[in-house]
Design a protein around this motif. Structure first.
Motif, PDB file in Angstrom:
ATOM      1  N   VAL A  71      20.163 -19.660  15.156  1.00  0.00           N
ATOM      2  CA  VAL A  71      21.552 -19.246  15.378  1.00  0.00           C
ATOM      3  C   VAL A  71      21.592 -18.249  16.528  1.00  0.00           C
ATOM      4  O   VAL A  71      20.572 -17.647  16.876  1.00  0.00           O
ATOM      5  CB  VAL A  71      22.204 -18.606  14.125  1.00  0.00           C
ATOM      6  N   ALA A  72      22.786 -18.057  17.090  1.00  0.00           N
ATOM      7  CA  ALA A  72      22.949 -17.106  18.191  1.00  0.00           C
ATOM      8  C   ALA A  72      24.162 -16.217  17.959  1.00  0.00           C
ATOM      9  O   ALA A  72      25.128 -16.616  17.308  1.00  0.00           O
ATOM     10  CB  ALA A  72      23.108 -17.846  19.514  1.00  0.00           C
ATOM     11  N   ALA A  73      24.076 -15.024  18.508  1.00  0.00           N
ATOM     12  CA  ALA A  73      25.230 -14.125  18.641  1.00  0.00           C
ATOM     13  C   ALA A  73      25.597 -14.186  20.120  1.00  0.00           C
ATOM     14  O   ALA A  73      24.743 -13.988  20.978  1.00  0.00           O
ATOM     15  CB  ALA A  73      24.850 -12.709  18.223  1.00  0.00           C
ATOM     16  N   PHE A  74      26.866 -14.466  20.423  1.00  0.00           N
ATOM     17  CA  PHE A  74      27.264 -14.758  21.799  1.00  0.00           C
ATOM     18  C   PHE A  74      28.657 -14.205  22.062  1.00  0.00           C
ATOM     19  O   PHE A  74      29.561 -14.390  21.251  1.00  0.00           O
ATOM     20  CB  PHE A  74      27.273 -16.287  21.996  1.00  0.00           C
ATOM     21  N   ASP A  75      28.816 -13.527  23.206  1.00  0.00           N
ATOM     22  CA  ASP A  75      30.147 -13.094  23.629  1.00  0.00           C
ATOM     23  C   ASP A  75      30.222 -13.126  25.144  1.00  0.00           C
ATOM     24  O   ASP A  75      29.276 -12.746  25.831  1.00  0.00           O
ATOM     25  CB  ASP A  75      30.467 -11.686  23.117  1.00  0.00           C
ATOM     26  N   HIS A  76      31.369 -13.601  25.637  1.00  0.00           N
ATOM     27  CA  HIS A  76      31.598 -13.663  27.072  1.00  0.00           C
ATOM     28  C   HIS A  76      33.083 -13.499  27.337  1.00  0.00           C
ATOM     29  O   HIS A  76      33.916 -14.163  26.715  1.00  0.00           O
ATOM     30  CB  HIS A  76      31.117 -15.003  27.639  1.00  0.00           C
ATOM     31  N   GLN A  77      33.399 -12.601  28.249  1.00  0.00           N
ATOM     32  CA  GLN A  77      34.767 -12.440  28.730  1.00  0.00           C
ATOM     33  C   GLN A  77      34.701 -11.799  30.111  1.00  0.00           C
ATOM     34  O   GLN A  77      33.637 -11.327  30.518  1.00  0.00           O
ATOM     35  CB  GLN A  77      35.623 -11.621  27.764  1.00  0.00           C
ATOM     36  N   ALA A  78      35.806 -11.778  30.795  1.00  0.00           N
ATOM     37  CA  ALA A  78      35.814 -11.327  32.188  1.00  0.00           C
ATOM     38  C   ALA A  78      35.589  -9.824  32.342  1.00  0.00           C
ATOM     39  O   ALA A  78      35.054  -9.375  33.349  1.00  0.00           O
ATOM     40  CB  ALA A  78      37.135 -11.726  32.843  1.00  0.00           C
ATOM     41  N   GLN A  79      35.999  -9.029  31.369  1.00  0.00           N
ATOM     42  CA  GLN A  79      35.858  -7.573  31.486  1.00  0.00           C
ATOM     43  C   GLN A  79      35.735  -6.932  30.109  1.00  0.00           C
ATOM     44  O   GLN A  79      35.927  -7.582  29.097  1.00  0.00           O
ATOM     45  CB  GLN A  79      37.036  -6.980  32.246  1.00  0.00           C
ATOM     46  N   ASN A  80      35.400  -5.642  30.100  1.00  0.00           N
ATOM     47  CA  ASN A  80      35.290  -4.816  28.889  1.00  0.00           C
ATOM     48  C   ASN A  80      33.980  -5.060  28.135  1.00  0.00           C
ATOM     49  O   ASN A  80      33.089  -5.738  28.608  1.00  0.00           O
ATOM     50  CB  ASN A  80      36.507  -4.994  27.981  1.00  0.00           C
ATOM     51  N   ASP A  81      33.923  -4.481  26.922  1.00  0.00           N
ATOM     52  CA  ASP A  81      32.722  -4.581  26.106  1.00  0.00           C
ATOM     53  C   ASP A  81      32.613  -5.948  25.445  1.00  0.00           C
ATOM     54  O   ASP A  81      33.611  -6.592  25.148  1.00  0.00           O
ATOM     55  CB  ASP A  81      32.731  -3.510  25.006  1.00  0.00           C
ATOM     56  N   LEU A  82      31.372  -6.344  25.186  1.00  0.00           N
ATOM     57  CA  LEU A  82      31.075  -7.599  24.513  1.00  0.00           C
ATOM     58  C   LEU A  82      30.316  -7.266  23.236  1.00  0.00           C
ATOM     59  O   LEU A  82      29.373  -6.472  23.264  1.00  0.00           O
ATOM     60  CB  LEU A  82      30.209  -8.493  25.402  1.00  0.00           C
ATOM     61  N   ASN A  83      30.707  -7.879  22.126  1.00  0.00           N
ATOM     62  CA  ASN A  83      30.072  -7.574  20.857  1.00  0.00           C
ATOM     63  C   ASN A  83      30.094  -8.810  19.973  1.00  0.00           C
ATOM     64  O   ASN A  83      31.140  -9.438  19.798  1.00  0.00           O
ATOM     65  CB  ASN A  83      30.827  -6.422  20.172  1.00  0.00           C
ATOM     66  N   SER A  84      28.934  -9.156  19.410  1.00  0.00           N
ATOM     67  CA  SER A  84      28.849 -10.327  18.558  1.00  0.00           C
ATOM     68  C   SER A  84      27.722 -10.140  17.555  1.00  0.00           C
ATOM     69  O   SER A  84      26.792  -9.367  17.782  1.00  0.00           O
ATOM     70  CB  SER A  84      28.581 -11.569  19.416  1.00  0.00           C
ATOM     71  N   SER A  85      27.814 -10.858  16.444  1.00  0.00           N
ATOM     72  CA  SER A  85      26.742 -10.831  15.461  1.00  0.00           C
ATOM     73  C   SER A  85      26.662 -12.179  14.767  1.00  0.00           C
ATOM     74  O   SER A  85      27.597 -12.984  14.834  1.00  0.00           O
ATOM     75  CB  SER A  85      26.953  -9.715  14.433  1.00  0.00           C
ATOM     76  N   ASN A  86      25.539 -12.409  14.110  1.00  0.00           N
ATOM     77  CA  ASN A  86      25.353 -13.643  13.367  1.00  0.00           C
ATOM     78  C   ASN A  86      24.235 -13.429  12.367  1.00  0.00           C
ATOM     79  O   ASN A  86      23.454 -12.480  12.493  1.00  0.00           O
ATOM     80  CB  ASN A  86      25.026 -14.809  14.308  1.00  0.00           C
ATOM     81  N   GLY A  87      24.157 -14.305  11.395  1.00  0.00           N
ATOM     82  CA  GLY A  87      23.109 -14.206  10.391  1.00  0.00           C
ATOM     83  C   GLY A  87      22.807 -15.556   9.790  1.00  0.00           C
ATOM     84  O   GLY A  87      23.586 -16.502   9.925  1.00  0.00           O
ATOM     85  N   VAL A  88      21.670 -15.620   9.104  1.00  0.00           N
ATOM     86  CA  VAL A  88      21.251 -16.884   8.513  1.00  0.00           C
ATOM     87  C   VAL A  88      20.262 -16.613   7.388  1.00  0.00           C
ATOM     88  O   VAL A  88      19.501 -15.651   7.437  1.00  0.00           O
ATOM     89  CB  VAL A  88      20.625 -17.801   9.590  1.00  0.00           C
ATOM     90  N   VAL A  89      20.300 -17.459   6.370  1.00  0.00           N
ATOM     91  CA  VAL A  89      19.290 -17.441   5.313  1.00  0.00           C
ATOM     92  C   VAL A  89      18.285 -18.533   5.644  1.00  0.00           C
ATOM     93  O   VAL A  89      18.660 -19.682   5.884  1.00  0.00           O
ATOM     94  CB  VAL A  89      19.915 -17.685   3.918  1.00  0.00           C
ATOM     95  N   LEU A  90      17.003 -18.165   5.680  1.00  0.00           N
ATOM     96  CA  LEU A  90      15.934 -19.109   6.003  1.00  0.00           C
ATOM     97  C   LEU A  90      14.918 -19.167   4.871  1.00  0.00           C
ATOM     98  O   LEU A  90      14.586 -18.142   4.268  1.00  0.00           O
ATOM     99  CB  LEU A  90      15.205 -18.677   7.285  1.00  0.00           C
ATOM    100  N   ILE A  91      14.424 -20.351   4.617  1.00  0.00           N
ATOM    101  CA  ILE A  91      13.301 -20.523   3.690  1.00  0.00           C
ATOM    102  C   ILE A  91      12.038 -20.450   4.541  1.00  0.00           C
ATOM    103  O   ILE A  91      11.853 -21.266   5.453  1.00  0.00           O
ATOM    104  CB  ILE A  91      13.367 -21.877   2.947  1.00  0.00           C
ATOM    105  N   LEU A  92      11.194 -19.467   4.259  1.00  0.00           N
ATOM    106  CA  LEU A  92       9.976 -19.267   5.037  1.00  0.00           C
ATOM    107  C   LEU A  92       8.739 -19.489   4.179  1.00  0.00           C
ATOM    108  O   LEU A  92       8.724 -19.144   2.993  1.00  0.00           O
ATOM    109  CB  LEU A  92       9.927 -17.850   5.618  1.00  0.00           C
ATOM    110  N   GLU A  93       7.728 -20.049   4.812  1.00  0.00           N
ATOM    111  CA  GLU A  93       6.401 -20.163   4.212  1.00  0.00           C
ATOM    112  C   GLU A  93       5.589 -18.962   4.671  1.00  0.00           C
ATOM    113  O   GLU A  93       5.913 -18.339   5.690  1.00  0.00           O
ATOM    114  CB  GLU A  93       5.713 -21.458   4.673  1.00  0.00           C
ATOM    115  N   VAL A  94       4.520 -18.668   3.969  1.00  0.00           N
ATOM    116  CA  VAL A  94       3.626 -17.593   4.386  1.00  0.00           C
ATOM    117  C   VAL A  94       3.164 -17.863   5.820  1.00  0.00           C
ATOM    118  O   VAL A  94       2.731 -18.975   6.136  1.00  0.00           O
ATOM    119  CB  VAL A  94       2.401 -17.483   3.443  1.00  0.00           C
ATOM    120  N   GLY A  95       3.298 -16.873   6.692  1.00  0.00           N
ATOM    121  CA  GLY A  95       2.860 -17.007   8.075  1.00  0.00           C
ATOM    122  C   GLY A  95       3.912 -17.503   9.042  1.00  0.00           C
ATOM    123  O   GLY A  95       3.692 -17.468  10.261  1.00  0.00           O
TER     124      GLY A  95
END
Length: 127
Positions: A71-95
């Motif tokens: 997943v990505a956090a992405f923000d784009h506009q012509a001026q001012n501050d840019l702020n974005s967030s994202n999250g995900v639940v992942l199943i991970l194996e050891v390593g």
């Protein structure tokens, strides 16, 4: 940034971001030198990122698992501050490894307010 303020990027190639200001790292599964989290046990993990920057350069960061964009956090506009967030639940194996990628041509800004962050935690172990 460990101290001060400034821009990270843009770079001509993608880089793995390193978060050196580590608030909590129980078990030391996150390596602040490489920026890589390595799963110590099989389980369901929650990961979140935030990306902050200033226009007009795109502010973006992505969560990557074992080399694959998730997943990505992405923000784009012509001026001012840019702020974005994202999250995900992942199943991970050891390593399995999870890290944050700053893509080429993108830029982040950070200071003592720690606008850019990467967090992860074990929700529950799996057999």
């Amino acid at each position: 940034m460990q101290s001060g303020s400034g821009y990270i990027g843009p770079f001509t190639t993608a880089i793995t971001l390193t978060y050196r200001n580590v608030f909590t790292n129980i078990g030391n599964a996150y390596n602040p030198i490489t920026g890589i989290f390595t799963a110590p046990l099989k389980g369901a993990y929650m990961f979140r990122i935030s990306a902050f920057g200033h226009a007009p350069t795109i502010a973006s960061a992505a969560i990557v698992k074992n080399g694959q964009h998730v997943v990505a956090a992405f923000d784009h506009q012509a001026q001012n501050d840019l702020n974005s967030s994202n999250g995900v639940v992942l199943i991970l194996e050891v390593g399995d490894v999870v890290y944050v990628r700053l893509w080429n041509g993108k830029r982040l800004f950070d200071n003592a307010s720690n606008h850019n962050s990467f967090s992860g935690y074990l929700l529950f172990p799996l057999r």
